[in-house]
Design a protein around this motif. Structure first.
Motif, PDB file in Angstrom:
ATOM      1  N   ALA A  56       0.471  -1.196  -0.166  1.00  0.00           N
ATOM      2  CA  ALA A  56      -0.305  -0.295  -0.121  1.00  0.00           C
ATOM      3  C   ALA A  56       1.212   1.817   0.059  1.00  0.00           C
ATOM      4  O   ALA A  56       1.854   1.548   0.688  1.00  0.00           O
ATOM      5  CB  ALA A  56      -1.134  -0.083   1.445  1.00  0.00           C
ATOM      6  N   PHE A  57       0.757   2.132  -0.795  1.00  0.00           N
ATOM      7  CA  PHE A  57       1.680   3.194  -0.707  1.00  0.00           C
ATOM      8  C   PHE A  57       0.118   4.513  -0.693  1.00  0.00           C
ATOM      9  O   PHE A  57      -0.488   4.820  -1.457  1.00  0.00           O
ATOM     10  CB  PHE A  57       2.255   3.646  -2.617  1.00  0.00           C
ATOM     11  N   VAL A  58       0.655   5.940   0.094  1.00  0.00           N
ATOM     12  CA  VAL A  58      -0.279   6.294  -0.299  1.00  0.00           C
ATOM     13  C   VAL A  58       0.769   7.613  -0.728  1.00  0.00           C
ATOM     14  O   VAL A  58       1.739   7.532  -0.537  1.00  0.00           O
ATOM     15  CB  VAL A  58       0.078   7.064   1.023  1.00  0.00           C
ATOM     16  N   GLU A  59       0.064   8.922  -1.323  1.00  0.00           N
ATOM     17  CA  GLU A  59       0.770   9.628  -2.608  1.00  0.00           C
ATOM     18  C   GLU A  59       0.648  10.804  -2.288  1.00  0.00           C
ATOM     19  O   GLU A  59      -1.135  11.148  -1.683  1.00  0.00           O
ATOM     20  CB  GLU A  59       0.283   9.128  -3.521  1.00  0.00           C
ATOM     21  N   SER A  60       1.234  12.210  -2.314  1.00  0.00           N
ATOM     22  CA  SER A  60       0.385  13.567  -2.585  1.00  0.00           C
ATOM     23  C   SER A  60       0.811  13.474  -3.701  1.00  0.00           C
ATOM     24  O   SER A  60       1.993  13.826  -3.733  1.00  0.00           O
ATOM     25  CB  SER A  60       0.895  13.900  -0.687  1.00  0.00           C
ATOM     26  N   GLY A  61       0.160  14.494  -4.562  1.00  0.00           N
ATOM     27  CA  GLY A  61      -0.049  15.226  -5.852  1.00  0.00           C
ATOM     28  C   GLY A  61       1.357  13.869  -6.649  1.00  0.00           C
ATOM     29  O   GLY A  61       2.131  15.146  -7.175  1.00  0.00           O
ATOM     30  N   GLY A  62       1.322  12.486  -6.623  1.00  0.00           N
ATOM     31  CA  GLY A  62       1.545  11.116  -7.017  1.00  0.00           C
ATOM     32  C   GLY A  62       3.692  11.662  -7.175  1.00  0.00           C
ATOM     33  O   GLY A  62       4.278  10.769  -7.174  1.00  0.00           O
ATOM     34  N   VAL A  63       3.152  11.662  -5.878  1.00  0.00           N
ATOM     35  CA  VAL A  63       4.592  11.954  -4.689  1.00  0.00           C
ATOM     36  C   VAL A  63       4.783  11.044  -3.665  1.00  0.00           C
ATOM     37  O   VAL A  63       3.981  11.159  -2.733  1.00  0.00           O
ATOM     38  CB  VAL A  63       5.143  12.696  -4.801  1.00  0.00           C
ATOM     39  N   VAL A  64       5.606  10.004  -3.286  1.00  0.00           N
ATOM     40  CA  VAL A  64       4.810   8.681  -2.204  1.00  0.00           C
ATOM     41  C   VAL A  64       5.465   9.420  -0.885  1.00  0.00           C
ATOM     42  O   VAL A  64       6.073   9.775  -0.854  1.00  0.00           O
ATOM     43  CB  VAL A  64       5.656   7.556  -2.876  1.00  0.00           C
ATOM     44  N   SER A  65       5.017   9.067  -0.159  1.00  0.00           N
ATOM     45  CA  SER A  65       4.939   9.413   0.902  1.00  0.00           C
ATOM     46  C   SER A  65       4.682   8.683   2.221  1.00  0.00           C
ATOM     47  O   SER A  65       5.740   8.858   3.115  1.00  0.00           O
ATOM     48  CB  SER A  65       3.447  10.440   1.776  1.00  0.00           C
ATOM     49  N   GLY A  66       4.767   7.379   1.900  1.00  0.00           N
ATOM     50  CA  GLY A  66       5.011   6.485   2.802  1.00  0.00           C
ATOM     51  C   GLY A  66       4.555   4.963   2.197  1.00  0.00           C
ATOM     52  O   GLY A  66       3.341   5.181   1.321  1.00  0.00           O
TER      53      GLY A  66
END
Lengths: 169, 169
Positions: free
Chosen positions: A64-74
């Motif tokens: 599971a990847f969480v992203e913000s504006g296409g950049v992986v946050s965690g």
């Protein structure tokens, strides 16, 4: 949508559960930058991405990847333990250094638990080091409701034991 | 020659530590015939042979086969646990049904321990089921000097827990 998915959305983050090639470097960066892991451990984190990219779901590794504006946050990496019925290992949870203290780690753990409940999972296990530098990691698992189930002194190296946490779903 | 190698020779057995393709079937037969393991577990035992055949020592899996007249009587599979310094898992010990009660299992465990001492190994771990049918297995590990270090109830399935044994070398 599960509760954890809604919470990820409410935090302004996007969820992605299929790794892409660029995740190799994102995972390497997040795990290495955390300062918690050895070079060998960083390589293993990347290898699990490689395994998934090469073999798909039959690799046994889920992400599971969480992203913000296409950049992986965690991200989180987990999988059913071979030869068990409904016991899972949560192998990795890592959050980008610049994105920490936003609750992203906890959102990831909750998402993984939701997915495991959906899949009939009964138990989640997490292994971590007994060294003092991992105190924040262990407190994080405490706060997520994980219970210490076993300690193996000197497991990783002399003076570096293993602690096994468990949560029943 | 190590003490365990001499003991294997004295028992009229030959030792071989590099798997060959025919060992896939020998391992399948011994592990399946033992009656202790599920089909999925038998497949995993064979997969470890495949990994070793495909990747050599970099697979991380080491083997010891004892043979009598070219026929495999028993085998052990072990390997260093990733990200540890000197901690090893003893994954499998199996003896052909017709060759049991000759002490072959104990010879194999002693050989593995000698090899690990030579390689700077500190600890050996063995995982097994808590189910009553595994009583003989657990007594065998007791007799080999392994100590129960942890229990995880319902690990493999409801009512089927995991016991972790450890021996310090």
């Amino acid at each position: 949508m599960s509760e954890s998915e809604s919470a990820i959305q409410a935090a302004g983050l996007e969820l992605r559960e299929e790794p892409v090639a660029a995740d190799r470097e994102a995972v390497r960066r997040m795990v290495a930058d955390s300062g918690f892991f050895s070079e060998a451990e960083v390589e293993i984190a990347v290898e699990l991405v490689d395994e998934r990219l090469a073999k798909g779901p039959s690799s046994g590794y889920e992400f599971a990847f969480v992203e913000s504006g296409g950049v992986v946050s965690g991200y989180a990496c987990y999988g059913e333990i071979p030869c068990t019925v409904g016991s899972y290992d949560l192998y990795w949870v890592a959050v980008d250094r610049s994105q920490q203290r936003r609750g992203i780690g906890k959102l990831l753990v909750q998402l993984v638990e939701d997915r495991l409940r959906e899949a009939g999972g009964r138990k989640v296990f997490i292994e971590t080091s007994s060294k003092p530098q991992y105190d924040p990691t262990r407190h994080f698992y405490d706060r997520c409701g994980y219970v210490e189930r076993a300690r193996f002194p000197d497991f990783y190296a002399p003076g570096d034991g293993k602690i096994v946490y468990e949560k029943s779903l």
